[in-house]
Structures are given as structure tokens and as C-alpha cells.
Design a protein around this motif. Structure first.
Motif, PDB file in Angstrom:
ATOM      1  N   ASP A   1      -3.920  -2.741  10.685  1.00 18.48           N
ATOM      2  CA  ASP A   1      -4.200  -3.243  12.034  1.00 18.48           C
ATOM      3  C   ASP A   1      -5.168  -4.428  11.960  1.00 18.48           C
ATOM      4  OD1 ASP A   1      -4.063  -2.911  15.039  1.00 18.48           O
ATOM      5  OD2 ASP A   1      -6.227  -2.798  14.692  1.00 18.48           O
ATOM      6  N   PHE A   2      -6.160  -4.321  11.080  1.00 18.01           N
ATOM      7  CA  PHE A   2      -7.176  -5.366  10.934  1.00 18.01           C
ATOM      8  C   PHE A   2      -6.546  -6.698  10.524  1.00 18.01           C
ATOM      9  CE2 PHE A   2     -10.752  -7.465   8.725  1.00 18.01           C
ATOM     10  CZ  PHE A   2     -11.774  -7.263   9.642  1.00 18.01           C
ATOM     11  N   GLU A   3      -5.428  -6.622   9.795  1.00 22.43           N
ATOM     12  CA  GLU A   3      -4.791  -7.826   9.251  1.00 22.43           C
ATOM     13  C   GLU A   3      -3.578  -8.298  10.051  1.00 22.43           C
ATOM     14  OE1 GLU A   3      -5.144  -7.551   4.567  1.00 22.43           O
ATOM     15  OE2 GLU A   3      -4.697  -5.589   5.440  1.00 22.43           O
TER      16      GLU A   3
ATOM     17  N   SER B   1     -14.667 -11.111  16.478  1.00 22.45           N
ATOM     18  CA  SER B   1     -14.320  -9.979  15.624  1.00 22.45           C
ATOM     19  C   SER B   1     -13.739 -10.518  14.319  1.00 22.45           C
ATOM     20  CB  SER B   1     -13.295  -9.095  16.335  1.00 22.45           C
ATOM     21  OG  SER B   1     -12.601  -8.281  15.412  1.00 22.45           O
TER      22      SER B   1
ATOM     23  N   ALA C   1     -11.419  -9.337  12.577  1.00 22.21           N
ATOM     24  CA  ALA C   1      -9.984  -9.081  12.404  1.00 22.21           C
ATOM     25  C   ALA C   1      -9.222 -10.402  12.365  1.00 22.21           C
ATOM     26  CB  ALA C   1      -9.457  -8.204  13.535  1.00 22.21           C
TER      27      ALA C   1
ATOM     28  N   ARG D   1      -6.408 -11.407  13.747  1.00 22.35           N
ATOM     29  CA  ARG D   1      -5.892 -11.945  15.018  1.00 22.35           C
ATOM     30  C   ARG D   1      -6.986 -12.567  15.885  1.00 22.35           C
ATOM     31  NH1 ARG D   1      -5.509  -6.506  14.953  1.00 22.35           N
ATOM     32  NH2 ARG D   1      -6.333  -5.222  16.651  1.00 22.35           N
ATOM     33  N   THR D   2      -8.213 -12.050  15.795  1.00 26.96           N
ATOM     34  CA  THR D   2      -9.295 -12.652  16.573  1.00 26.96           C
ATOM     35  C   THR D   2      -9.771 -13.942  15.906  1.00 26.96           C
ATOM     36  OG1 THR D   2     -10.610 -10.881  15.575  1.00 26.96           O
ATOM     37  CG2 THR D   2     -10.219 -10.741  17.936  1.00 26.96           C
TER      38      THR D   2
ATOM     39  N   ARG E   1     -17.756  -8.005  11.775  1.00 28.99           N
ATOM     40  CA  ARG E   1     -16.930  -6.809  11.533  1.00 28.99           C
ATOM     41  C   ARG E   1     -17.222  -5.724  12.570  1.00 28.99           C
ATOM     42  NH1 ARG E   1     -13.755  -6.716   6.937  1.00 28.99           N
ATOM     43  NH2 ARG E   1     -13.210  -4.556   7.353  1.00 28.99           N
TER      44      ARG E   1
ATOM     45  N   TYR F   1     -15.028  -5.478  15.696  1.00 25.78           N
ATOM     46  CA  TYR F   1     -13.657  -4.976  15.555  1.00 25.78           C
ATOM     47  C   TYR F   1     -13.528  -3.568  16.121  1.00 25.78           C
ATOM     48  CZ  TYR F   1      -9.439  -3.083  13.384  1.00 25.78           C
ATOM     49  OH  TYR F   1      -8.237  -2.466  13.166  1.00 25.78           O
TER      50      TYR F   1
ATOM     51  N   HIS G   1     -11.475  -7.260  21.245  1.00 26.25           N
ATOM     52  CA  HIS G   1     -10.281  -6.442  21.459  1.00 26.25           C
ATOM     53  C   HIS G   1     -10.394  -5.621  22.741  1.00 26.25           C
ATOM     54  CE1 HIS G   1      -9.371  -7.246  17.179  1.00 26.25           C
ATOM     55  NE2 HIS G   1     -10.681  -7.211  17.067  1.00 26.25           N
TER      56      HIS G   1
END
Length: 169
Positions: free
Chosen positions: A21-23, A54, A56, A58-59, A80, A83, A109
Motif C-alpha cells: 500500500d505504501f508503494e 506523507s 508514501a 502516492r503522496t 513517515r 502515512y 491520506h
């Protein structure tokens, strides 16, 4: 103390899958939407001197596209903690921003960003603006607040919602 501005943003549209999910990366529509959100922020005179994003993927990619659309060259702090943060933890992270910062952009998020925006809102916004944020807080949603005080004192109901916009290309 002069008025500060705080932008609370949800990341743009991401792909459904990633190694974790993080990636998860942004979808191409997400990149376009985030760039549109950046152009809108620039049109509102938002020029951040600090950004919390965040860590992550996507952010981070949302920040790149927003900054590109707005013409910003600022290097953000990739955090981090943002996230996995709930609204209270996110607020704690914002309270650590140096007082020298007067315009702060936070990209994270949901549901955290939506709840954080509702939490900060002092209820004095123009009725139409307030109603627009009271609905959904979709991908690329941006809430712009004004705030008078030190970041360390930012709390529930202490910021005025100035504008709400959903970036769409």
C-alpha cells in the motif's frame, strides 16, 4: 502575529495496486488532477514556505505534481508518521512546524485529512465554502485555512476555512 495559511490536501488518485500500500503510485489521472490542484492553489496566491508530505509514494508523487502545477520549487519534508497518522497525530506533527513557516501545505491520506480539516474548522467560513467541504473529501481535495497563532497552538476549531477545491484535470 500575522495570519498564517494552512493547506490540508488528500493525495491524488492512486493505482489500485502496488508492491505494498505504501508503494502504490499515482494513476495518470491522479497526476493530472494534482497538477490542476497546484494551478488552482497558485491562483489563490498560495506559496508555501513549508510542506509536510506523507512518505508514501502516492503522496510524494502528488506533491511533485502539485508543485509542478503551481510552479513551486520548495523541498518538502517527507514524514513517515503522516502515512499512518490519525487526525490527532497529524495535528501533533503540524504543531512541530517551525514558527518561521507562515504558509504550510500538508498532503496525506483519508480519512485523516478529511477529519483533520473538519477538526480545524472554526465554523466561520462562507456558508457555500463550508458546505462544499462538509460533503466528500475526494482525492485531490484541498482545504485552505487561515490561522492566527503559533503552529504549536493550532487546535480544534482554531482555523478559518477560506476555500475548498477538488483538483480535476
Amino acid at each position: 502575529m500575522s495570519s498564517r495559511r494552512l493547506v490540508v490536501m488528500r493525495h491524488a488518485k492512486a493505482e489500485q495496486d502496488g508492491p505494498t500500500d505504501f508503494e502504490r503510485p499515482l494513476a495518470s489521472r491522479g497526476r493530472r488532477d494534482a497538477e490542476a490542484a497546484g494551478a488552482w492553489l497558485a491562483s489563490q496566491g498560495v506559496a508555501p514556505d513549508h510542506a509536510l508530505v506523507s512518505a508514501a509514494l502516492r503522496t510524494q508523487q502528488t506533491w511533485e505534481s502539485v508543485a509542478s502545477g503551481a510552479g513551486w520549487t520548495l523541498s518538502p519534508d517527507f514524514d513517515r508518521g503522516l502515512y499512518a497518522a490519525g487526525p490527532e497525530s497529524a495535528l501533533d506533527i503540524v504543531r512541530l512546524v517551525p514558527d518561521s513557516a507562515s504558509v504550510l501545505v500538508v498532503i496525506g491520506h483519508n480519512p485523516t485529512m478529511a477529519v483533520l480539516a473538519q477538526l480545524l474548522d472554526d465554523g466561520s467560513a462562507d456558508a457555500e465554502v463550508g458546505a462544499s467541504m462538509a460533503g466528500d473529501f475526494p482525492t485531490s481535495a484541498v482545504a485552505v485555512f487561515s490561522y492566527d497563532g503559533a503552529w504549536a497552538d493550532l487546535g480544534e476549531g482554531t482555523a478559518r476555512l477560506e476555500a475548498f477545491h477538488v483538483g480535476r484535470a
